[in-house]
Design a protein around this motif. Sequence first.
Motif, PDB file in Angstrom:
ATOM      1  N   LEU A 155       0.831  -1.204   0.000  1.00 51.26           N
ATOM      2  CA  LEU A 155       0.000   0.000   0.000  1.00 51.26           C
ATOM      3  C   LEU A 155       0.867   1.256   0.000  1.00 51.26           C
ATOM      4  O   LEU A 155       0.507   2.270  -0.601  1.00 51.26           O
TER       5      LEU A 155
ATOM      6  N   VAL B 289      -7.182  -0.887   8.045  1.00 53.62           N
ATOM      7  CA  VAL B 289      -7.965  -1.637   7.057  1.00 53.62           C
ATOM      8  C   VAL B 289      -8.824  -2.683   7.764  1.00 53.62           C
ATOM      9  O   VAL B 289      -9.987  -2.897   7.411  1.00 53.62           O
TER      10      VAL B 289
ATOM     11  N   SER C 231      -4.869   6.005  -2.387  1.00 56.70           N
ATOM     12  CA  SER C 231      -4.502   4.630  -2.071  1.00 56.70           C
ATOM     13  C   SER C 231      -5.560   3.680  -2.615  1.00 56.70           C
ATOM     14  O   SER C 231      -6.734   4.061  -2.739  1.00 56.70           O
TER      15      SER C 231
ATOM     16  N   SER D  85      -6.924   1.531  -1.023  1.00 54.15           N
ATOM     17  CA  SER D  85      -7.896   1.352   0.055  1.00 54.15           C
ATOM     18  C   SER D  85      -9.160   2.154  -0.199  1.00 54.15           C
ATOM     19  O   SER D  85     -10.265   1.740   0.181  1.00 54.15           O
ATOM     20  N   GLU D  86      -9.034   3.309  -0.855  1.00 60.94           N
ATOM     21  CA  GLU D  86     -10.204   4.124  -1.169  1.00 60.94           C
ATOM     22  C   GLU D  86     -11.127   3.403  -2.136  1.00 60.94           C
ATOM     23  O   GLU D  86     -12.349   3.489  -2.023  1.00 60.94           O
TER      24      GLU D  86
ATOM     25  N   SER E  58     -12.871   0.561  -0.184  1.00 64.71           N
ATOM     26  CA  SER E  58     -13.929   1.039   0.707  1.00 64.71           C
ATOM     27  C   SER E  58     -15.170   1.486  -0.052  1.00 64.71           C
ATOM     28  O   SER E  58     -16.256   1.583   0.528  1.00 64.71           O
TER      29      SER E  58
ATOM     30  N   SER F 197     -10.496  -6.337   1.384  1.00 65.28           N
ATOM     31  CA  SER F 197      -9.788  -5.784   2.541  1.00 65.28           C
ATOM     32  C   SER F 197      -8.890  -6.832   3.190  1.00 65.28           C
ATOM     33  O   SER F 197      -7.759  -6.534   3.592  1.00 65.28           O
TER      34      SER F 197
ATOM     35  N   LEU G 238      -5.762  -7.094   1.247  1.00 66.12           N
ATOM     36  CA  LEU G 238      -4.841  -6.000   1.532  1.00 66.12           C
ATOM     37  C   LEU G 238      -4.126  -6.216   2.865  1.00 66.12           C
ATOM     38  O   LEU G 238      -2.941  -5.882   3.006  1.00 66.12           O
TER      39      LEU G 238
ATOM     40  N   THR H 199      -0.109  -6.602   3.487  1.00 68.22           N
ATOM     41  CA  THR H 199       0.679  -5.798   4.412  1.00 68.22           C
ATOM     42  C   THR H 199       1.484  -6.685   5.355  1.00 68.22           C
ATOM     43  O   THR H 199       2.644  -6.374   5.679  1.00 68.22           O
TER      44      THR H 199
END
Length: 509
Positions: free
Chosen positions: A66, A152, A315, A317-318, A321, A333, A336, A340
Motif C-alpha cells: 500500500l 484496514v 490509495s 484502500s479508497e 472502501s 480488505s 490487503l 501488508t
Amino acid sequence: MTSNDYVHVPSRSSEGLDEAPSGVFAVQAGISPRLYNRDLAPTNRQSRHWSAYSIFTLWANDVHSLGNYAFAIGLFTLGLSGGQILGALGFGALFLFLLLTFSGFMGEKTGVPFPVMSRVAFGIHGAQIPGLLRGGVAIAWFGIQTYLASQVLQVVLIAIAPSLTNLQSGSFLGLSALGWITFVALWIIQVIIVSYGMEMIRKYEAFAGPIILATFVILAVWVLVQSGFQVDWAPTKSAGGADSWLQMLGAASLWVSIYGTFVLNFCDFTRGAKSRKAIVKGNFWGIPINMLFFGVIVVILTGGSFKINGRLITSPSEIVSAIPNTFLLVLASLALIALTIAVNLMANFVAPTYALNNLFPRHLNFRRAALISAVIGIVITPWNMYNSPVVIGVFLGGLGALLGPLFGIIMVDYWLIKKQRVNVPQLYSESPMGEYAYTKGFNPRAVIALIIAGALSLLFTFLPVFHAISDFSWFVAAGSAAIIYAIIADRRGPFHDVDGTALAVDVTH
C-alpha cells in the motif's frame, strides 16, 4: 574448558557423525560464541529451498504494498502523466534489478545473513553498525505498517458489525479501543508466523503472492468497468521537455531509495537460494516485469477512478472502501491485510531479528529476537510517529542518507576490493590475527567512509539549497561512499576464499 569457551558447531560429514557438539573443532578454528549461533551460521546448500518462484513471490508482495501504491499515485500530483510514471518505474526497476541481483549473489555464495556479511567490510564488531542501523529503521516501519493494516482491519470489522464504531471513540496512548484490538491482533499473527523462522516466511510469501496479484487485477477490472473502460492518463497538468525527463529520473531515484533498505539485507533471503540462476530468474520476473505490471495497475486505478468521480485517489484502500457489496469489500480488505503482513515480514521483521541475534548470539535465537523486535515495535507507538509529519520527514530523509553509504561500502569491498573472496570461518573468529579483525574488530576505513558520505548525504537531503537534487540522495549517498572507500580501502590482502561448509547448518526452521 567451560561452556563459555566453545560453541556448538554441527559436525562435518567427513566425521561421519549426524549430531555432535564439535567443541574442539570450534575452539581450534577460533569460533567465538560472541559471533556464532545457529541462526548466524552459514546454510548448507543441500537444504536451501528458495527457488526462483520463492524470490518472485517476495517481490509480488513487496512491490504491491500500500505504501508503494501511495507513492506511485502521488507522482500524478507532482505533474507526471501515466506514461511518465511507467517510464520512471521502468528506469527504477532496471537499477533495482542490477543492485538486488549483485547484492543477492553475496548471500548465495556465503550462506550468511546481512549482519555477518557486513563483517567482511566493517570488521567482526564494526558490523554492529550496519546491522543496528538497518534493524532500527525496520523496527519503526514494522510498527507503522502494522498500524496501517489495522486501519484496514477496522474497516472490515465495521462492515461486518457496524455497532463496532462505538469502540472507535476515546483514546489511550493515541489509539481507540478498536484500534488497539486490531493492532494487537495483527501483531500477534505476525509474531506467530515469524517465530517459525525463515522457512515459514517463505511459505507465507508463496501463499500470499498469487492472492495479491489476483486482487489487484480484479480491482483494476472493476475500475475499468465502472469507468466504461476509459482511463485518464494525465489527470493533472504534466510537465514537458527536459523538465519531464528530470522529473522521471527523480521519481526513478526515489523508487530506488524506497528499496534502499532491502538492497542492503537481501542476503538474509538469498542465503537460502538454490542457485544464482534462481536469484536472476526470480528477480527478473519479480522486479522489472512485476514493477511495470504494478505501474499499469496504478495508472488504471488512478486514471480510471478520476474518470469516475473527477478526483485523484491516494490509495487502493479508497477503491476497496467504495465497493458496494459487503462480501466483496471484506474479501478485498482481507487481501490487503494479507499483503501488508507479507511486506512487513520480509522488509521489516527479518532485518531487526538478525541484528539482535548478531548483538547477543549467546542469549538469543531467531524466535526470541523476533519477539523482542515486535515488542519494541509497540513500545515506540508507531501510530504517533506516522501521524507526525516532522518525524516521518526526518525519518525518511535520514533513511537514504544513512543506509545508502552502507550499500556503497559493502558492495565495493566485496566486488572490487575482495573480488568475491570471503573466508567464511574467519567471520566468526575473534582472533586478533583474524582476517576480519582489522583494528580491535573495526575497519576504521569503512567507518570513515560511512561518516563522510553520511554527512554529505544529510546535507543534500535536508539543506534547501540542494533541493534540486534531493530526489537523488540515495545515489549520492551510495556513490560517494563507494568512491571514498575505493580510494582509502586497504588492498594489501591477502584475501582468502574459504567456504563455510564446516560451520554450516541445515535450513530447518
